[in-house]
Structures are given as C-alpha cells and as structure tokens.
Design a protein around this motif. Structure first.
Motif: not given
Ligand code: ZN
Length: 476
Positions: A241-243, A254-256, A258-262, A273-277
């Motif tokens: 769960n990306c915030n 950070h995601c690009s 700072n987008k929350s991908h959910g 391309s979710c960096n956090s995940a």
């Molecule tokens: Zn993300």
C-alpha cells in the motif's frame, strides 16, 4: 692422466649443457614467433596506441566497411597528393562504432584492421598486381547495422549526450549503436588535442553504449522483480500500500512526484514504477539471493558478447544498510549498468529467456564477392525461465498500455518496456532519461532497445519517444 681425463669430461659436459640450452632458447624462439604470427600480430595491430603500425599497407588497399544493408560507412580514398586516406561519408553517424585510423585506431577499424588489410582475391590476380606494382584490394567488412535505424537513433538524440543501442533479439545482431558526444572520424587528428583537453571533460572518445556506467534507475526494477520471483519460487503474489514514500530509518525514499499509488500488486507496482514498493521488496529479500540473481543476470562479470571493449555492470549489497539496499533495489544505490547490458536483458525477455550474444561484425567479403568469414549467431543460454518471461511481458506491456509510458505513441507496434528516471547527482532535479524494452510487428519481427539521454528528465518524456522513432525506422 686421470686428472686430464676428468677435465676433458667436464668440458664435454659443459659443451653438452650449453648446446642443450641453446637448443631450448631456439625452440622457445620458434614457439614464440609462431605464436606471435598467429595470435600476437593481431593483438599488436589491435593496440590502438601502436604508432608503429600504419592503417595502410604497401601491398593491399584497406577494405571498406558497410552497414548490413550495403551502405558504405568507411572507405579508402586519395588526397590531393595521391596519398591514401580513410574517408567516412556519414561523418559522425557511426563514429564510436566504426572508430578511426588517425591518432591510433579505435572501434571496428581497430578490431578488424588485420582483416581489412588482407586480400582474398585469387592468388593469380594478387601475383599479377604484385608484379605490376599495383595493390590488391583488401577484404570488406559488413556490419549488422541498419542504416535508417541508425539515422533515427542518431537524430533522435538531438542535443543530448547519452546512448542508444538496438539489438535483434533472435540473433543478437546490433542494428543501431549511437554514443554522444561524438566526433567526426574524418577530422579526428585535427581536433585531437581539443577532444582530449582537460577543459573538455565529456569523454568524447568513450563509447557510452558499451562502456557507459550509468545508474539504471527504475529500469533496474526488471532485475528486482526477477529477484523477487526467484526468492518466492516464481510466485508473483505481492501486495503493497503506497502512500507516496517509504521511511527507512531516518531516510525517506519517495515515489515520483511523491505520488501515492495506493494498493498495488506486483503488476501495478511495476507499471506505476512505484519506488516505495520496490524499495520495500528489495529490503525484504535475502541479500545473498538478491546478489545471486543479479549475477545470473550478468552483473559483476564480463558480458557475453562478441563486441569488443565492453564494460561489466556492477551490483553490490555488501556492507549496505537497509537504506542503501532500498536505493539499490530501485537502481539508485550500489549499481551501475551499460546501455548494452540493459539491452541484452530486454532482448532475452523478447527471445523467451534465451540470450543471443550481441555482435556487430557480420562477415568479411573479398573484393571478388566471396565470403571469407562469417560470424555465427551464438546463444549464451536461458537467463530467465518461461514463467518469468510471461510475467515480465505482462508487466512491461502494462507500462506501455496504462503505466508510465502510456502517453507515448508507438503506432501499430506491440511494445513492452520500462521507463527510468535516474538521479545522478545530489540535485534530485537532475535526472537521466531511460527507456528499455522491445517491439514486435504483425509479422513477428522484433527489436530490443536501450536508450539513455543524459540529464534529459523523465524517461517517458524523452527516452521512450526516441525509442518509438527508432522502432518506426526499423519496422517501416
Ligand atoms: Zn508508490
């Protein structure tokens, strides 16, 4: 008397030993000379800084170099004083690939110098030429390059530095290879000092396609994905769960934008391309297993390719804390790649997991049209399993259909890819633009590509549209 006998015996023994020593030295010299003639001479000629060796010879006119589709890219001509000179009709278009012969030698000119100065016309004609004081024509080298594809790659780079390399996945043939900044091989001697001056710190002579060491950025998520699948016996179950960011100790990834991908599964994390995940995924992998996968995918080793002077990519999690492992998992930490290496990985995906060794020198042909030698296509073997390839195809298709590259117009081609936006300084607004992937047309013809544009920004904005241009030129 006895004493005299002993002395005589000793002298005879000495002569015998000296004779054997001479014989051994003599044999060693013969062995060395025959080795030198067979192997060493080639190395000697390949050494681009060997000023004693000329690009031209007294008996043979240096052969020409062609693209695969018969376009001449290097030939021997004559200057005003009837001296042989080397001419490159397309000037900068093939600069790093074809190389030069003034100021030492580089590129194909260096690696095939020995062959270009050999003539395989009939012995009778060679003797006749010799008797009448004429030179025999040297063999010609046919490369695997496609002229229009090279033009599209070259022109598409525009003002940017960086590299493009495109490979036919089923054979390993290099269809296009561009590196910028570049040089005009016709005038390299004139500008040599300038090219190598300290104020010019751009490494103009470096072939960035084969020797560049770039942070892979998000294109590395292909490697992290395979490491995840291998750690889980091919099971692609994953949820995150990306915030918009991931805290690792006192560091935040950070995601690009700072987008929350959910809520994401592996496909969504990859296409977004979710960096956090991916940082989370990498941190939770066993370091040794992750490293093993990277090495199975050709990191930290000589690349299996018939292209000379390539640079190994590197990957290391040794002495990495969680923060660094997280960064490396998204291609920003302890890893660098060459565009060639990234192109080889996507080429293997396109070719059902089997990697064909890249090559760009296809055949040597005599001036009479006989094939003197031809490069055989060579398989390195399977570097990915069928199920890994199936999943990666699904994910890379999603990138193009409704992920980070969905705004790019690839026309009627089916395209599978991964974008990357790689930071290379502490200034996070300075990023390299990456695209790696492959296209297939309705006849089943395929082309794999890696594009990097230095400092250009988002992969989707620059590198992916350039890949589209190269695909269009190749498939038209
Ligand atoms: Zn993300």
């Amino acid at each position: 008397m006895t004493k005299k006998k002993t002395t005589k015996k000793a002298i005879r023994k000495e002569i015998y030993v000296i004779a054997i020593m001479f014989a051994m030295v003599f044999i060693a010299m013969i062995v060395y000379l025959s080795y030198y003639v067979k192997e060493g001479a080639k190395d000697f000629i390949y050494n681009s800084y060997n000023s004693r060796f000329s690009a031209f010879s007294d008996d043979v006119t240096r052969g020409s170099i062609y693209t695969g589709d018969g376009h001449i890219i290097a030939k021997t001509s004559y200057d005003d004083s009837k001296q042989e000179i080397r001419v490159y009709p397309d000037e900068r278009l093939f600069s790093h690939a074809v190389g030069y012969v003034d100021q030492g030698m580089a590129g194909l000119e260096a690696y095939y110098s020995f062959d270009l100065l050999k003539s395989h016309i009939s012995l009778k004609d060679q003797i006749n030429n010799n008797l009448s004081g004429k030179k025999s024509p040297g063999d010609d080298l046919y490369t695997t390059f496609d002229y229009e594809t090279q033009v599209a790659a070259y022109e598409g780079m525009g003002m940017y530095d960086g590299a493009v390399i495109a490979i036919e996945p089923s054979t390993g043939k290099v269809v296009a290879m561009v590196s910028k900044p570049d040089y005009d091989p016709n005038t390299i001697a004139t500008y040599w000092d300038d090219i190598n001056s300290e104020s010019n710190n751009k490494s103009v002579l470096l072939n960035r396609a084969t020797q560049g060491a770039y942070p892979p950025g998000s294109t590395f998520k292909i490697v992290t994905t395979i490491a995840y699948l291998r750690a889980n016996d091919g099971n692609s179950d994953f949820s995150y769960n990306c915030n918009g960011s991931l805290k690792v100790g006192d560091f935040t990834i950070h995601c690009s934008s700072n987008k929350s991908h959910g809520s994401e599964n592996l496909l969504k994390a990859f296409s977004n391309s979710c960096n956090s995940a991916f940082a989370y995924m990498g941190i939770n992998l066993d370091k040794d297993e992750f490293s093993e996968t990277a090495e199975e995918l050709l990191f930290n080793d000589t690349l299996p390719t018939q292209i000379e002077a390539t640079k190994a990519s590197n990957f290391s999690l040794e002495n990495s804390d969680e923060k660094l492992v997280g960064q490396t998992s998204i291609g920003q930490g302890n890893t660098t790649v060459s565009p060639l290496h990234m192109c080889m990985l996507v080429s293997a995906i396109a070719n059902d997991g089997e990697l064909m060794e890249p090559y760009y020198a296809d055949k040597l042909v005599s001036a009479e049209g006989d094939i003197v030698s031809q490069t055989d296509e060579k398989s390195y073997g399977q570097i990915m399993s069928d199920s890994e390839v199936d999943l990666l195809n699904e994910y890379m298709e999603a990138v193009v259909m409704d992920g980070t590259a969905d705004s790019v117009d690839f026309g009627d081609l089916k395209v599978y890819g991964k974008t990357g936006t790689a930071e290379y300084t502490t200034n996070k607004s300075m990023t390299h633009s990456w695209f790696v992937g492959y296209a297939i047309d309705n006849t089943g013809k395929e082309l794999a590509i890696a594009v990097i544009m230095e400092g250009a920004g988002y992969g989707s904005k620059h590198a992916a549209p350039l890949a589209a241009k190269v695909f269009n030129a190749y498939f038209q």
